[in-house]
Design an enzyme around this catalytic site. Sequence first.
Site, PDB file in Angstrom:
ATOM      1  CB  THR A  20      -1.098   0.240   1.404  1.00  0.00           C
ATOM      2  OG1 THR A  20      -1.801  -1.154   0.956  1.00  0.00           O
ATOM      3  CG2 THR A  20      -1.657   1.154   1.462  1.00  0.00           C
ATOM      4  CB  THR A  95      -0.197  -3.500   6.359  1.00  0.00           C
ATOM      5  OG1 THR A  95      -1.244  -3.566   5.673  1.00  0.00           O
ATOM      6  CG2 THR A  95       0.676  -2.004   6.271  1.00  0.00           C
ATOM      7  CG  ASP A  96      -2.700  -7.621   2.981  1.00  0.00           C
ATOM      8  OD1 ASP A  96      -3.019  -6.768   3.689  1.00  0.00           O
ATOM      9  OD2 ASP A  96      -3.152  -7.667   1.827  1.00  0.00           O
TER      10      ASP A  96
END
Length: 333
Positions: A20, A95-96
Site C-alpha cells: 500500500t 501490511t497484509d
Amino acid sequence: MDPTSQAPLPCVLVLSLGGTIAMAADATGRGVTPRLTAEDLVAAVPELAAEATLELVDFRKIPGAWLDVEDIAAVAELLNKRSPDTAGFVITQGTDTLEETAYLLDLLYTGDAPVVITGAMRNAQMAGADGPANVLAAVRTAACPEARGMGVLVAFADELHAARHVQKTHSTSTSAFTSPDAGPVGHLIEGRPRIHFMLPRQAHVGLPVARPASVELIEATLGSEGLLLDEAVARLDGLVVAAFGAGHVPRTWAQRLGDLAARVPVVLTSRTGAGSVLTHTYDFGPGSEIDLLGRGLINGGRLEPRKARLLLLALLRSGADHASIQAAFAAHR
C-alpha cells in the site's frame, strides 16, 4: 561549527517491496496497485536528507499478499551480506503480511545493524497518508545506535515493535500494529527513537532454507469436524493448530492429531492472539492440553499461530530434526 568537521551521516539501505505504501491509481481510477519506487517514497520525506545517506533498492513491486518465503530469504541474504558496512536497513512493504515478514526475517537475519520494517495503511493519494511519517520513523530508527543488536523491528504510528510480538490487529486503522503480549519496545518521541527495553535475540535458522516442505495452519472452531485434518495426514510435512484458549481442540480431533504427530511435527498454539499454551492445568480428556501434549504435539508456548507456522517451516526447510524443532519451540514457552 565548521560543517566540514561534522561526522558523516550514517548509511541506511532502503529496500522497497511494494504494498500500500507504494500504491497509486492509474488513469482508470479502478483502485490502487504498486507503482511507486523507493526513490518516490523517499522524495515525499525531505527531512530524510538530514538523517542518513540513503541507498535505494527496488527489490520487489508487489502487494504484501504476494510475498513468499523465497522473497524474504532473498532479502535476508542481502542484509546478511551488507550488514557489516551498513548502519541500518529499512524495508517498506504491504501490511497484509508485514508481521510474518518481520518474524521470518528475524529468524534468518544474523547481523547487528538494525532492520526496520514499515508500510502504510493509507495509500499516497489518500488524505492523511501515513507512509511518509512511517518512513521517516523507520530511517531514524535504523540509523539509531541504540537499536543495534535488536534484530528486526516494526515502525508504525511512532511505535517500535519487536518482530516476535507484533501483530496486525485492525484491517484499516493507521494504528493497526500492536504487540498484545508485550507492548512496544520503543517510541518515536519528538521525532527521535526511544528504546524502552531490549529483548535477547531469538535463535537463528541458517540459510538457505531450500529443502521443500509443506506446513499449514488449522484453526479450531466450535463444532468443527476437522475434515482438513484428513488431508493433512497424507500431504503435510508439518502442522500448526490454532487451538481454543490455552491449547484445546474438539475431542474428535484428538486421535487424528496424535496419529499425525507420530509422523510429522504438530505444533499446538492458541488462537487468542496473546498468552501461552498451558502444559498441565486441564485434563478433561480428549482435546485438553495435557491429552494433546501426551499424544506428541509440540507446545508452541507464546508464539501466535502464524509465527509458529513460519518457525516450523523454516526449521523443516533448513533440515532440522525433531529434537531440534522441539528445542526451538521450548524457547518460546
